[in-house]
Design a protein around this motif. Structure first.
Motif, short mmCIF file in Angstrom:
data_model
loop_
_atom_site.label_atom_id
_atom_site.label_comp_id
_atom_site.label_asym_id
_atom_site.label_seq_id
_atom_site.Cartn_x
_atom_site.Cartn_y
_atom_site.Cartn_z
N LEU A 1 1.22 4.31 -3.10
CA LEU A 1 0.61 5.57 -2.67
C LEU A 1 1.64 6.70 -2.71
N CYS A 2 2.87 6.40 -2.34
CA CYS A 2 3.92 7.41 -2.40
C CYS A 2 4.20 7.83 -3.85
N LEU B 1 -6.33 1.72 -3.98
CA LEU B 1 -5.39 2.81 -3.69
C LEU B 1 -6.06 4.17 -3.83
N LYS B 2 -6.90 4.34 -4.84
CA LYS B 2 -7.59 5.62 -5.00
C LYS B 2 -8.55 5.89 -3.84
N ALA C 1 -6.38 6.86 -0.98
CA ALA C 1 -5.83 8.19 -1.21
C ALA C 1 -6.89 9.25 -0.89
N ILE D 1 0.84 -1.20 0.00
CA ILE D 1 0.00 0.00 0.00
C ILE D 1 0.88 1.25 0.00
N LYS D 2 1.90 1.25 0.86
CA LYS D 2 2.74 2.46 1.00
C LYS D 2 3.46 2.82 -0.29
N TRP E 1 -8.83 -4.50 0.06
CA TRP E 1 -7.53 -4.54 -0.59
C TRP E 1 -7.51 -5.72 -1.56
#
Length: 183
Positions: free
Chosen positions: A41-42, A154-155, A158, A37-38, A143
Motif C-alpha cells: 500500500l505504501c 489492496l485496491k 486503498a 498489506i502495509k 485478503w
C-alpha cells in the motif's frame, strides 16, 4: 492512480490525524498479513502513512491515542482478535470515536470463519458497530495471497483509505475508481 485524472491521489490529512490507516490485528493470526498489506500500500500510494505496531508503536499505554490519530481503522478480523485485551481497546476506541472502519478477513489463514469471529468472539455491544446491522452489513475486503487477487484486495483497501481523507470524504466507493498502471 485515480481513473478520473490518471494521477496519484492527493493524500492530505486532517490536522488531528497522523496516519491515514491504522492496521488493527492480533499478532498470532494477523501480523504477517498486516505487514503484507502495509508494504505494498505504501508503494501503491506514495505519501500514505500507515500505522503498524511493529513499526510505529512506542507505548502500548498510548493505544487509544494512536487510534484517535488515524483517519481509518482497518480491523483485520481473525481468530482471537476480539479475545485480546489490547485489540478490544482498539475496537472500543474505534467505535467510541466513530472512526471509519475497513473490515478485512483472510479466509485461508484467518484461523476461523468470519461468521464464527462475529458470532462467537466479538462482544455483542460491538457487533453492529463493527460488522453492520442485519441487512446493512459492512463490506468486507477478503485478503488473498494469489497475486491478482492480492492486488484487488489492496485496491479495495486503498479506496477505503482514500474515503477517509478530507478530499474524498464526500465521494462514494462506487465513484472513486482506482487502477494500477499496467493493469
Amino acid at each position: 492512480k485515480l481513473k478520473a485524472t490518471k494521477a496519484p491521489p492527493n493524500l492530505p490529512l486532517r490536522k488531528a490525524h497522523r496516519w491515514h490507516l491504522f492496521l488493527a490485528h492480533i499478532w498470532v493470526t494477523g501480523q504477517d498479513q498486516c505487514a503484507a498489506i502495509k508494504r505494498p500500500l505504501c508503494l501503491l500510494l506514495p505519501g500514505v502513512s500507515i500505522f503498524l505496531d511493529v513499526d510505529d508503536l512506542q507505548s502500548i499505554d498510548a493505544l487509544e491515542e494512536y487510534v484517535d490519530a488515524s483517519a481509518v481503522i482497518m480491523i483485520f478480523a481473525s481468530k482471537g482478535y476480539f479475545k485480546s485485551g489490547n485489540c478490544l481497546r482498539e475496537a472500543r476506541c474505534t467505535v467510541a470515536k466513530q472512526k471509519q472502519i475497513a473490515l478485512v478477513h483472510d479466509p485461508v489463514r484467518g484461523g476461523a470463519s468470519l461468521a464464527f469471529i462475529k458470532a462467537e468472539e466479538c462482544p455483542s455491544e460491538l457487533r453492529e458497530s463493527i460488522f453492520g446491522e442485519p441487512g446493512f452489513e459492512r463490506v468486507v475486503t477478503y485478503w488473498h495471497r494469489i497475486k491478482d487477487f492480492h492486488l484487488i484486495s489492496l485496491k479495495l483497501l486503498a479506496r477505503q483509505l482514500l474515503l477517509g481523507c478530507p478530499k474524498f470524504q464526500h465521494k462514494s466507493s462506487a465513484t472513486l475508481e482506482l487502477y494500477v498502471p499496467g493493469e
